[in-house]
Design a protein around this motif. Structure first.
Motif, PDB file in Angstrom:
ATOM      1  N   ASN A 187      -1.644 -13.638 -19.845  1.00 46.77           N
ATOM      2  CA  ASN A 187      -1.384 -13.405 -21.267  1.00 46.77           C
ATOM      3  C   ASN A 187      -2.037 -12.113 -21.753  1.00 46.77           C
ATOM      4  O   ASN A 187      -1.495 -11.396 -22.597  1.00 46.77           O
ATOM      5  N   ALA A 188      -3.230 -11.827 -21.225  1.00 44.43           N
ATOM      6  CA  ALA A 188      -3.954 -10.626 -21.643  1.00 44.43           C
ATOM      7  C   ALA A 188      -3.378  -9.361 -21.017  1.00 44.43           C
ATOM      8  O   ALA A 188      -3.385  -8.295 -21.635  1.00 44.43           O
ATOM      9  N   TYR A 189      -2.850  -9.501 -19.785  1.00 45.34           N
ATOM     10  CA  TYR A 189      -2.313  -8.347 -19.063  1.00 45.34           C
ATOM     11  C   TYR A 189      -0.892  -8.638 -18.580  1.00 45.34           C
ATOM     12  O   TYR A 189      -0.640  -8.792 -17.387  1.00 45.34           O
ATOM     13  N   PRO A 190       0.068  -8.699 -19.496  1.00 46.12           N
ATOM     14  CA  PRO A 190       1.448  -8.988 -19.081  1.00 46.12           C
ATOM     15  C   PRO A 190       2.047  -7.880 -18.222  1.00 46.12           C
ATOM     16  O   PRO A 190       3.033  -8.108 -17.526  1.00 46.12           O
ATOM     17  N   GLU A 191       1.441  -6.687 -18.230  1.00 40.12           N
ATOM     18  CA  GLU A 191       1.956  -5.596 -17.406  1.00 40.12           C
ATOM     19  C   GLU A 191       1.560  -5.749 -15.940  1.00 40.12           C
ATOM     20  O   GLU A 191       2.130  -5.090 -15.068  1.00 40.12           O
ATOM     21  N   GLY A 192       0.558  -6.592 -15.663  1.00 37.71           N
ATOM     22  CA  GLY A 192       0.070  -6.754 -14.299  1.00 37.71           C
ATOM     23  C   GLY A 192       0.951  -7.654 -13.463  1.00 37.71           C
ATOM     24  O   GLY A 192       1.926  -8.233 -13.938  1.00 37.71           O
ATOM     25  N   LYS A 193       0.581  -7.808 -12.194  1.00 36.65           N
ATOM     26  CA  LYS A 193       1.369  -8.655 -11.300  1.00 36.65           C
ATOM     27  C   LYS A 193       0.508  -9.200 -10.170  1.00 36.65           C
ATOM     28  O   LYS A 193      -0.476  -8.577  -9.745  1.00 36.65           O
ATOM     29  N   LEU A 194       0.876 -10.369  -9.672  1.00 36.55           N
ATOM     30  CA  LEU A 194       0.245 -10.946  -8.496  1.00 36.55           C
ATOM     31  C   LEU A 194       0.803 -10.262  -7.262  1.00 36.55           C
ATOM     32  O   LEU A 194       2.013 -10.062  -7.136  1.00 36.55           O
ATOM     33  N   LEU A 195      -0.077  -9.922  -6.327  1.00 38.65           N
ATOM     34  CA  LEU A 195       0.374  -9.215  -5.139  1.00 38.65           C
ATOM     35  C   LEU A 195       0.939 -10.152  -4.084  1.00 38.65           C
ATOM     36  O   LEU A 195       1.769  -9.756  -3.274  1.00 38.65           O
ATOM     37  N   GLY A 196       0.480 -11.421  -4.071  1.00 34.16           N
ATOM     38  CA  GLY A 196       0.983 -12.396  -3.109  1.00 34.16           C
ATOM     39  C   GLY A 196       1.917 -13.391  -3.765  1.00 34.16           C
ATOM     40  O   GLY A 196       2.538 -13.122  -4.781  1.00 34.16           O
ATOM     41  N   ASP A 197       2.007 -14.573  -3.180  1.00 30.54           N
ATOM     42  CA  ASP A 197       2.878 -15.614  -3.727  1.00 30.54           C
ATOM     43  C   ASP A 197       2.330 -16.192  -5.019  1.00 30.54           C
ATOM     44  O   ASP A 197       3.081 -16.725  -5.836  1.00 30.54           O
ATOM     45  N   GLY A 198       1.033 -16.126  -5.194  1.00 27.84           N
ATOM     46  CA  GLY A 198       0.452 -16.612  -6.434  1.00 27.84           C
ATOM     47  C   GLY A 198       0.368 -18.116  -6.544  1.00 27.84           C
ATOM     48  O   GLY A 198       0.364 -18.667  -7.643  1.00 27.84           O
ATOM     49  N   GLU A 202      -4.209 -21.210  -3.709  1.00 31.60           N
ATOM     50  CA  GLU A 202      -4.487 -20.173  -2.721  1.00 31.60           C
ATOM     51  C   GLU A 202      -5.130 -18.968  -3.403  1.00 31.60           C
ATOM     52  O   GLU A 202      -5.099 -18.825  -4.618  1.00 31.60           O
ATOM     53  N   GLU A 203      -5.684 -18.070  -2.598  1.00 38.62           N
ATOM     54  CA  GLU A 203      -6.295 -16.855  -3.128  1.00 38.62           C
ATOM     55  C   GLU A 203      -5.237 -15.756  -3.266  1.00 38.62           C
ATOM     56  O   GLU A 203      -4.292 -15.678  -2.489  1.00 38.62           O
ATOM     57  N   ASP A 204      -5.424 -14.935  -4.261  1.00 42.92           N
ATOM     58  CA  ASP A 204      -4.475 -13.858  -4.505  1.00 42.92           C
ATOM     59  C   ASP A 204      -5.188 -12.776  -5.309  1.00 42.92           C
ATOM     60  O   ASP A 204      -6.319 -12.959  -5.768  1.00 42.92           O
ATOM     61  N   ASP A 205      -4.518 -11.656  -5.468  1.00 45.49           N
ATOM     62  CA  ASP A 205      -5.037 -10.566  -6.290  1.00 45.49           C
ATOM     63  C   ASP A 205      -4.005 -10.210  -7.349  1.00 45.49           C
ATOM     64  O   ASP A 205      -2.809 -10.111  -7.061  1.00 45.49           O
ATOM     65  N   PHE A 206      -4.494 -10.032  -8.549  1.00 39.81           N
ATOM     66  CA  PHE A 206      -3.649  -9.659  -9.691  1.00 39.81           C
ATOM     67  C   PHE A 206      -3.998  -8.231 -10.049  1.00 39.81           C
ATOM     68  O   PHE A 206      -5.145  -7.919 -10.368  1.00 39.81           O
ATOM     69  N   ARG A 207      -2.995  -7.338  -9.982  1.00 40.64           N
ATOM     70  CA  ARG A 207      -3.267  -5.915 -10.163  1.00 40.64           C
ATOM     71  C   ARG A 207      -2.687  -5.391 -11.473  1.00 40.64           C
ATOM     72  O   ARG A 207      -1.561  -5.683 -11.833  1.00 40.64           O
ATOM     73  N   PHE A 208      -3.511  -4.594 -12.128  1.00 35.00           N
ATOM     74  CA  PHE A 208      -3.129  -3.916 -13.366  1.00 35.00           C
ATOM     75  C   PHE A 208      -3.466  -2.448 -13.175  1.00 35.00           C
ATOM     76  O   PHE A 208      -4.609  -2.085 -12.918  1.00 35.00           O
ATOM     77  N   GLU A 209      -2.434  -1.553 -13.276  1.00 37.53           N
ATOM     78  CA  GLU A 209      -2.679  -0.148 -12.988  1.00 37.53           C
ATOM     79  C   GLU A 209      -1.724   0.732 -13.780  1.00 37.53           C
ATOM     80  O   GLU A 209      -0.605   0.332 -14.105  1.00 37.53           O
ATOM     81  N   PRO A 210      -2.155   1.948 -14.083  1.00 37.15           N
ATOM     82  CA  PRO A 210      -1.239   2.893 -14.728  1.00 37.15           C
ATOM     83  C   PRO A 210      -0.261   3.450 -13.706  1.00 37.15           C
ATOM     84  O   PRO A 210      -0.321   3.131 -12.528  1.00 37.15           O
ATOM     85  N   SER A 211       0.629   4.313 -14.158  1.00 38.03           N
ATOM     86  CA  SER A 211       1.709   4.778 -13.293  1.00 38.03           C
ATOM     87  C   SER A 211       1.259   5.764 -12.224  1.00 38.03           C
ATOM     88  O   SER A 211       2.023   6.079 -11.329  1.00 38.03           O
ATOM     89  N   ASN A 212       0.017   6.268 -12.300  1.00 38.10           N
ATOM     90  CA  ASN A 212      -0.403   7.249 -11.301  1.00 38.10           C
ATOM     91  C   ASN A 212      -0.890   6.609  -9.998  1.00 38.10           C
ATOM     92  O   ASN A 212      -1.099   7.298  -9.012  1.00 38.10           O
ATOM     93  N   TYR A 213      -1.059   5.276  -9.983  1.00 39.26           N
ATOM     94  CA  TYR A 213      -1.456   4.525  -8.789  1.00 39.26           C
ATOM     95  C   TYR A 213      -2.802   4.977  -8.221  1.00 39.26           C
ATOM     96  O   TYR A 213      -3.108   4.747  -7.071  1.00 39.26           O
ATOM     97  N   VAL A 214      -3.612   5.638  -9.026  1.00 36.80           N
ATOM     98  CA  VAL A 214      -4.925   6.094  -8.586  1.00 36.80           C
ATOM     99  C   VAL A 214      -6.021   5.265  -9.241  1.00 36.80           C
ATOM    100  O   VAL A 214      -6.988   4.880  -8.583  1.00 36.80           O
ATOM    101  N   ASP A 215      -5.874   4.967 -10.524  1.00 36.21           N
ATOM    102  CA  ASP A 215      -6.851   4.165 -11.259  1.00 36.21           C
ATOM    103  C   ASP A 215      -6.341   2.733 -11.362  1.00 36.21           C
ATOM    104  O   ASP A 215      -5.226   2.504 -11.842  1.00 36.21           O
ATOM    105  N   VAL A 216      -7.163   1.783 -10.923  1.00 38.88           N
ATOM    106  CA  VAL A 216      -6.692   0.409 -10.733  1.00 38.88           C
ATOM    107  C   VAL A 216      -7.684  -0.595 -11.291  1.00 38.88           C
ATOM    108  O   VAL A 216      -8.900  -0.379 -11.234  1.00 38.88           O
ATOM    109  N   MET A 217      -7.164  -1.707 -11.817  1.00 39.43           N
ATOM    110  CA  MET A 217      -7.973  -2.870 -12.154  1.00 39.43           C
ATOM    111  C   MET A 217      -7.410  -4.042 -11.368  1.00 39.43           C
ATOM    112  O   MET A 217      -6.226  -4.367 -11.470  1.00 39.43           O
ATOM    113  N   SER A 218      -8.266  -4.666 -10.548  1.00 39.88           N
ATOM    114  CA  SER A 218      -7.816  -5.742  -9.673  1.00 39.88           C
ATOM    115  C   SER A 218      -8.651  -7.001  -9.941  1.00 39.88           C
ATOM    116  O   SER A 218      -9.888  -6.955  -9.944  1.00 39.88           O
TER     117      SER A 218
END
Length: 236
Positions: A187-198, A202-218
């Motif tokens: 809800n807080a980061y609707p732009e983000g996404k789960l990298l695995g099946d979610g 199970e364990e997974d990573d949810f990534r939130f990043e700008p379009s430059n793919y250099v600065d990341v919040m995981s």
């Protein structure tokens, strides 16, 4: 003699009338009934042709309107993330990736660290980080928080390039912290996404990043909860 002349005149008049009637028929004159029937036979075809001619321009206009409605590029795409989104808040201080901060500034904002390590990269340090030769990295360790800074040669100031949080007292600028549910995170980061099946178990990573793919919040997810948060900038 007069009777002969009258008879001849009558015959002549009859011949003239006959010739007149024959001339009318040769010109194709039709009786009223025939003309009406001919008109009724032609009317459907003429109406069909008329309808076809009248609808053709309308069809072309309609196609033109549809083409305009689906024209690409009419909707501006947005969603780039400002760098200050990649930050956390503590005691009313907002600390973000790429912020410049020396040891005194870090201590003023977060207090004295439990541990502070410093390392200057060199060709023979065993790290194989040739691109960082001459750079100095510092690691500030607090309970539930780790901050890494790096300074380039020639005495320029340190800048933050890595943050990791596991203590809920440190929250992102959108107020997400360790221990929050996956639903709260989404809800807080609707732009983000789960990298695995979610899957929740199970364990997974949810990534939130700008379009430059250099600065990341995981966000590392376990049992449908946020276990840790990393904010980092990739170093060349």
């Amino acid at each position: 003699m007069k009777m002969i002349n009258k008879a001849a005149a009558a015959i002549l008049l009859s011949i003239l009338l006959t010739m007149a009637l024959t001339g009318c028929q040769s010109k194709g004159a039709k009786p009223p009934e025939a003309a009406q029937n001919s008109s009724e036979k032609n009317t459907p075809d003429q109406q069909a042709k008329g309808e076809s001619n009248s609808t053709a321009p309308a069809s072309e206009d309609s196609e033109g309107q549809r083409a305009e409605a689906i024209k690409e590029g009419s909707i501006e795409k947005q969603g780039n993330v400002v760098l200050k989104e990649l930050a956390f808040v503590y005691n009313k201080h907002t600390i973000a990736i790429s912020d410049t901060a020396n040891e005194d500034q870090i201590e003023q904002m977060l207090g004295k660290p439990d541990n502070l390590k410093s390392h200057t990269y060199s060709a023979d340090d065993g790290t194989n980080m040739d691109t960082l030769i001459g750079f100095t990295e510092k690691v500030y360790t607090y309970p539930g928080l780790e901050i890494k800074t790096i300074s380039i040669p020639d005495g320029k100031q340190d800048s933050i390039f890595h943050i990791e949080m596991t203590d809920p007292k440190y929250a992102t600028v959108r107020n997400v912290k360790a221990g929050d549910s996956l639903d709260t995170l989404k809800n807080a980061y609707p732009e983000g996404k789960l990298l695995g099946d979610g899957a929740p178990d199970e364990e997974d990573d949810f990534r939130f990043e700008p379009s430059n793919y250099v600065d990341v919040m995981s966000f590392h997810i376990k049992d449908a909860k946020v276990k840790s948060i990393q904010i980092y900038s990739l170093l060349d």
